[in-house]
Write an enzyme that holds these catalytic residues in place. Structure first.
Site, PDB file in Angstrom:
ATOM      1  N   SER A 184       0.788  -1.117  -0.092  1.00  0.00           N
ATOM      2  CA  SER A 184       0.083  -0.021   0.146  1.00  0.00           C
ATOM      3  C   SER A 184       0.872   1.285   0.013  1.00  0.00           C
ATOM      4  O   SER A 184       1.563   1.432  -0.821  1.00  0.00           O
ATOM      5  CB  SER A 184      -0.941   0.055   1.087  1.00  0.00           C
ATOM      6  OG  SER A 184      -1.955   0.786   0.963  1.00  0.00           O
ATOM      7  N   ASP A 255      -9.874  -4.588  -4.453  1.00  0.00           N
ATOM      8  CA  ASP A 255      -9.299  -3.814  -3.655  1.00  0.00           C
ATOM      9  C   ASP A 255     -10.079  -2.760  -3.731  1.00  0.00           C
ATOM     10  O   ASP A 255     -10.117  -1.646  -4.690  1.00  0.00           O
ATOM     11  CB  ASP A 255      -7.721  -3.360  -3.878  1.00  0.00           C
ATOM     12  CG  ASP A 255      -7.001  -2.646  -2.828  1.00  0.00           C
ATOM     13  OD1 ASP A 255      -7.716  -1.794  -2.112  1.00  0.00           O
ATOM     14  OD2 ASP A 255      -5.761  -2.914  -2.867  1.00  0.00           O
ATOM     15  N   HIS A 288      -7.884  -5.423  -0.275  1.00  0.00           N
ATOM     16  CA  HIS A 288      -6.706  -4.722   0.334  1.00  0.00           C
ATOM     17  C   HIS A 288      -5.871  -5.602   1.387  1.00  0.00           C
ATOM     18  O   HIS A 288      -5.932  -5.084   2.534  1.00  0.00           O
ATOM     19  CB  HIS A 288      -7.102  -3.507   0.923  1.00  0.00           C
ATOM     20  CG  HIS A 288      -5.867  -2.259   0.792  1.00  0.00           C
ATOM     21  ND1 HIS A 288      -5.255  -2.098  -0.266  1.00  0.00           N
ATOM     22  CD2 HIS A 288      -5.207  -1.724   1.735  1.00  0.00           C
ATOM     23  CE1 HIS A 288      -4.244  -1.180   0.146  1.00  0.00           C
ATOM     24  NE2 HIS A 288      -4.254  -0.950   1.454  1.00  0.00           N
TER      25      HIS A 288
END
Length: 314
Positions: A184, A255, A288
């Site tokens: 991320s 995601d 995610h």
């Protein structure tokens, strides 16, 4: 907090007499889910609404300080966790966590990977005001308000984190291959470090001091994408470095924190700028977080790209 979706190929219910192998596999999967959780240390009351109602409505960009880096100052980085190699030390990789997380979350997962020749360094980002959360402090590698090409980049914060990564790698032995990876926001910082490496300098013009041999980005995006191609075209040396730097980018189509399109666009931008040795992997339905299938891909790719013992052609 985003919880892993129930997917038949990832989670299967077992009988009461499941084997030790299955229990160990479940333990590893849980470690994957915990390690790849963003925002876990951010405790703003409205956090849940921020996470679930999309990027476009999260912030007002009338604040002139958003993304300016003006608040970076002398922020202190947190604790660094190190996973020592279990075999012959051949490579060292700095692995960067996501927004609101800490280095220990990923060190626990990385220790379980079948990569005995890699030393993992897992630093913790400074706690800083983050525009995405209305200025609420959170561990973050740089300030951010949105993920888009039009959003301002916190150049001071990016440079400070990239320099911290380079400093961690600068004391490694000369014969050790070096890399940067992350998840991320950590992936975004890793990709920014890659551009600093090939250009030979940080965004502020100071020289970038280390030679990187591998870059990994999971569920991330590319900062400063608007200016990268023009900067690359002005340097034939940068183009040569970019063409030879191995990069692995992975992203899930499910995601809803960093949308798949951002990862895909980042890969396209890097390829167009001259990063020829780039692999972009898509995982259907993945949210995610990371899963064993993704880290298996990571292990295979690192073994081949870094020429580790026992490597096979990829």
């Amino acid at each position: 907090m985003n919880k892993p979706q129930k997917r038949s190929e990832i989670e299967r219910s077992g009988d009461s007499g499941e084997s030790c192998v299955n229990r160990e596999e479940r333990r590893k999967r849980k470690a994957h889910q915990v390690a790849s959780t963003d925002y876990i240390n951010c405790r703003k009351p409205s956090l849940v609404s921020i996470l679930y109602f999309g990027w476009s409505k999260r912030m007002s960009y009338n604040n002139p300080n958003t993304g300016s880096g003006s608040r970076t100052g002398r922020l202190e980085f947190g604790r660094t966790h190190v996973v020592r190699p279990k075999g012959t030390h051949q490579a060292t990789i700095v692995w960067l966590h996501g927004l609101g997380d800490k280095g220990s979350s990923w060190s626990q997962l990385l220790e379980t990977l079948p990569l005995p020749n890699i030393k993992w360094i897992c630093p913790t980002a400074p706690s800083r005001p983050v525009a995405l959360f209305g200025g609420f402090p959170c561990t973050a590698w740089f300030d951010m308000g949105d993920i888009s090409e039009d959003a301002p980049d916190d150049m001071e914060g990016l440079d400070a984190s990239a320099a911290h990564v380079a400093n961690l790698l600068s004391t490694e032995p000369a014969d050790i291959k070096l890399g940067v990876g992350g998840f991320s926001m950590g992936a975004a910082t890793a990709l920014y470090s890659a551009t600093c490496r090939v250009l030979g300098q940080y965004g502020n013009g100071n020289p970038y001091p280390v030679n990187l041999s591998a870059i990994v980005g999971l569920s991330g995006w590319l900062p400063c994408s608007r200016t990268l191609r023009n900067r690359m075209e002005r340097s034939s040396e940068a183009s040569r470095h970019a063409a030879s730097l191995p990069m692995l980018l992975c992203h899930g189509t499910g995601d809803d924190v960093v949308a798949h399109k951002h990862g895909e666009k980042s890969a396209q931008t890097l390829s167009a700028a001259g990063f020829r040795n780039l692999m972009f992997r898509t995982y259907i339905g993945l949210g995610h977080y990371t899963i064993p299938e993704e880290t298996d891909e990571l292990c295979t790719w690192l073994t081949a790209s870094l020429g580790l013992e026992g490597s096979r052609s990829y």
